[in-house]
Design a protein around this motif. Sequence first.
Motif, PDB file in Angstrom:
ATOM      1  N   LEU A 154       1.472 -11.891  -2.578  1.00  0.00           N
ATOM      2  CA  LEU A 154       0.681 -11.229  -3.615  1.00  0.00           C
ATOM      3  C   LEU A 154       0.256 -12.245  -4.658  1.00  0.00           C
ATOM      4  O   LEU A 154       1.091 -12.962  -5.206  1.00  0.00           O
ATOM      5  N   ALA A 155      -1.042 -12.315  -4.927  1.00  0.00           N
ATOM      6  CA  ALA A 155      -1.552 -13.099  -6.045  1.00  0.00           C
ATOM      7  C   ALA A 155      -2.060 -12.108  -7.085  1.00  0.00           C
ATOM      8  O   ALA A 155      -3.084 -11.456  -6.881  1.00  0.00           O
ATOM      9  N   LEU A 156      -1.312 -11.989  -8.195  1.00  0.00           N
ATOM     10  CA  LEU A 156      -1.552 -10.954  -9.203  1.00  0.00           C
ATOM     11  C   LEU A 156      -1.985 -11.579 -10.527  1.00  0.00           C
ATOM     12  O   LEU A 156      -1.499 -12.634 -10.910  1.00  0.00           O
ATOM     13  N   ARG A 157      -2.866 -10.877 -11.228  1.00  0.00           N
ATOM     14  CA  ARG A 157      -3.208 -11.321 -12.574  1.00  0.00           C
ATOM     15  C   ARG A 157      -2.086 -11.017 -13.550  1.00  0.00           C
ATOM     16  O   ARG A 157      -1.852 -11.764 -14.501  1.00  0.00           O
ATOM     17  N   GLN A 158      -1.391  -9.906 -13.307  1.00  0.00           N
ATOM     18  CA  GLN A 158      -0.261  -9.534 -14.150  1.00  0.00           C
ATOM     19  C   GLN A 158       0.646  -8.586 -13.378  1.00  0.00           C
ATOM     20  O   GLN A 158       0.215  -7.951 -12.416  1.00  0.00           O
ATOM     21  N   ALA A 159       1.903  -8.484 -13.810  1.00  0.00           N
ATOM     22  CA  ALA A 159       2.859  -7.572 -13.177  1.00  0.00           C
ATOM     23  C   ALA A 159       2.720  -6.198 -13.843  1.00  0.00           C
ATOM     24  O   ALA A 159       3.431  -5.875 -14.795  1.00  0.00           O
ATOM     25  N   ASP A 160       1.794  -5.419 -13.357  1.00  0.00           N
ATOM     26  CA  ASP A 160       1.439  -4.135 -13.956  1.00  0.00           C
ATOM     27  C   ASP A 160       2.072  -3.006 -13.150  1.00  0.00           C
ATOM     28  O   ASP A 160       1.721  -2.792 -11.986  1.00  0.00           O
ATOM     29  N   GLU A 161       2.992  -2.270 -13.763  1.00  0.00           N
ATOM     30  CA  GLU A 161       3.672  -1.187 -13.051  1.00  0.00           C
ATOM     31  C   GLU A 161       2.696  -0.125 -12.568  1.00  0.00           C
ATOM     32  O   GLU A 161       2.923   0.504 -11.531  1.00  0.00           O
ATOM     33  N   ARG A 162       1.611   0.079 -13.289  1.00  0.00           N
ATOM     34  CA  ARG A 162       0.641   1.095 -12.873  1.00  0.00           C
ATOM     35  C   ARG A 162       0.009   0.744 -11.531  1.00  0.00           C
ATOM     36  O   ARG A 162      -0.427   1.637 -10.796  1.00  0.00           O
ATOM     37  N   PHE A 163      -0.033  -0.538 -11.213  1.00  0.00           N
ATOM     38  CA  PHE A 163      -0.497  -0.969  -9.902  1.00  0.00           C
ATOM     39  C   PHE A 163       0.655  -1.087  -8.917  1.00  0.00           C
ATOM     40  O   PHE A 163       0.592  -0.590  -7.792  1.00  0.00           O
ATOM     41  N   LEU A 164       1.730  -1.750  -9.326  1.00  0.00           N
ATOM     42  CA  LEU A 164       2.795  -2.102  -8.392  1.00  0.00           C
ATOM     43  C   LEU A 164       3.561  -0.895  -7.868  1.00  0.00           C
ATOM     44  O   LEU A 164       3.939  -0.861  -6.690  1.00  0.00           O
ATOM     45  N   ALA A 165       3.803   0.102  -8.701  1.00  0.00           N
ATOM     46  CA  ALA A 165       4.602   1.251  -8.248  1.00  0.00           C
ATOM     47  C   ALA A 165       3.910   2.004  -7.111  1.00  0.00           C
ATOM     48  O   ALA A 165       4.509   2.207  -6.035  1.00  0.00           O
ATOM     49  N   PRO A 166       2.649   2.445  -7.255  1.00  0.00           N
ATOM     50  CA  PRO A 166       2.008   3.129  -6.128  1.00  0.00           C
ATOM     51  C   PRO A 166       1.711   2.197  -4.964  1.00  0.00           C
ATOM     52  O   PRO A 166       1.747   2.630  -3.796  1.00  0.00           O
ATOM     53  N   PHE A 167       1.451   0.925  -5.244  1.00  0.00           N
ATOM     54  CA  PHE A 167       1.211  -0.049  -4.172  1.00  0.00           C
ATOM     55  C   PHE A 167       2.455  -0.174  -3.299  1.00  0.00           C
ATOM     56  O   PHE A 167       2.392  -0.069  -2.072  1.00  0.00           O
ATOM     57  N   ALA A 168       3.617  -0.389  -3.924  1.00  0.00           N
ATOM     58  CA  ALA A 168       4.857  -0.575  -3.166  1.00  0.00           C
ATOM     59  C   ALA A 168       5.256   0.702  -2.442  1.00  0.00           C
ATOM     60  O   ALA A 168       5.748   0.661  -1.308  1.00  0.00           O
ATOM     61  N   ALA A 169       5.040   1.864  -3.065  1.00  0.00           N
ATOM     62  CA  ALA A 169       5.398   3.128  -2.431  1.00  0.00           C
ATOM     63  C   ALA A 169       4.582   3.345  -1.158  1.00  0.00           C
ATOM     64  O   ALA A 169       5.126   3.710  -0.103  1.00  0.00           O
ATOM     65  N   ALA A 170       3.275   3.115  -1.230  1.00  0.00           N
ATOM     66  CA  ALA A 170       2.431   3.306  -0.051  1.00  0.00           C
ATOM     67  C   ALA A 170       2.740   2.276   1.024  1.00  0.00           C
ATOM     68  O   ALA A 170       2.765   2.591   2.224  1.00  0.00           O
ATOM     69  N   LEU A 171       2.997   1.038   0.613  1.00  0.00           N
ATOM     70  CA  LEU A 171       3.337  -0.008   1.580  1.00  0.00           C
ATOM     71  C   LEU A 171       4.627   0.350   2.313  1.00  0.00           C
ATOM     72  O   LEU A 171       4.743   0.169   3.535  1.00  0.00           O
ATOM     73  N   GLY A 172       5.604   0.870   1.575  1.00  0.00           N
ATOM     74  CA  GLY A 172       6.859   1.272   2.198  1.00  0.00           C
ATOM     75  C   GLY A 172       6.677   2.423   3.175  1.00  0.00           C
ATOM     76  O   GLY A 172       7.292   2.453   4.246  1.00  0.00           O
ATOM     77  N   GLU A 173       5.828   3.377   2.816  1.00  0.00           N
ATOM     78  CA  GLU A 173       5.565   4.502   3.724  1.00  0.00           C
ATOM     79  C   GLU A 173       4.934   4.013   5.023  1.00  0.00           C
ATOM     80  O   GLU A 173       5.328   4.440   6.116  1.00  0.00           O
TER      81      GLU A 173
END
Length: 323
Positions: A87-106
Amino acid sequence: MPSGEDNLIARYFKPLATDPGARGLVDDAAVLAASAADLVLTTDAIVEGVHYLPDDPPAAIARKALRVNLSDLAAKGAEPAGFLLTLALRQADERFLAPFAAALGEDAATFRCPLLGGDTVSTPGPMMISVTAFGRVPPGRMVLRDALRPGDAIVVTGTIGDAALGLDLLQGRATAAGDAGRAFLIDRYRVPQPRSALAPAVRDHAGAAMDVSDGLAGDLAKMCAASGVTATLDATAVPLSDAARAIIGTDESKLARLLSGGDDYELLCGIAQSRLDQFLAAAQRDGVRVSVIGVAEAGTTPPRWLGANAREIPLKTLSFSHF
């Protein structure tokens, strides 16, 4: 004291690392258990503004990042074994990371392709997600791109052009016939449907295969060139969704756009005529639509696409190109 990167990994991605070889993401490397199978490796990156739009939902971005790689594995007849994530991120933004990680895990659970490790970095530019996926096939059984032979039936899964139209809709270049059609096409652009269920049938019956990522016409041309053959295709046999058909009608110029549009992530296969019925039956059992669209022929001229009344359709562009 753990760094911000350590905390990010522990919070969002350690729960996805379910394979014992990932070692809970506490090491700098993972290990895949040895087996009698061959390992198949593939990698694809998706870049903000190139492969997805900046306002696409994080969950859709996660699914696309993994699924485009699963599509490559399916085209090789491989069963998923796991993946690495960068992951190359501009910032560690929970609003992005939480749904991103949840969908990736599913998706990792659904497709039995666990996270094995990876890296996170910061970037001042567009966000980028890179996945390297691993699959397994019996020894010597990976399906090749350059093995198309004269006489082989050329088949494609699913429907073609939906993703290209979905992008057109998002960017205001097309108008859908109704909200349901618009939603369907946009979803096809954002969330590919890898034909993983068909991997065993591809392995058992296909002589050649690749996934359609840059455009059906261009990817077929690549397969023919690699195999030293040509092909004649029936453009009227190319499978289209009802939503796509409602937009293009019978306009061959619009059909040409769909033939060269990217992001289909369907499978393109060459099947010997003696194996075709078995392949079609297997696809029906697996619930995957498959259409025969042409035949491979001896020769090295570019493939021909024939429309109504067997008139050749000129294609100005064959596929998407980064450069």
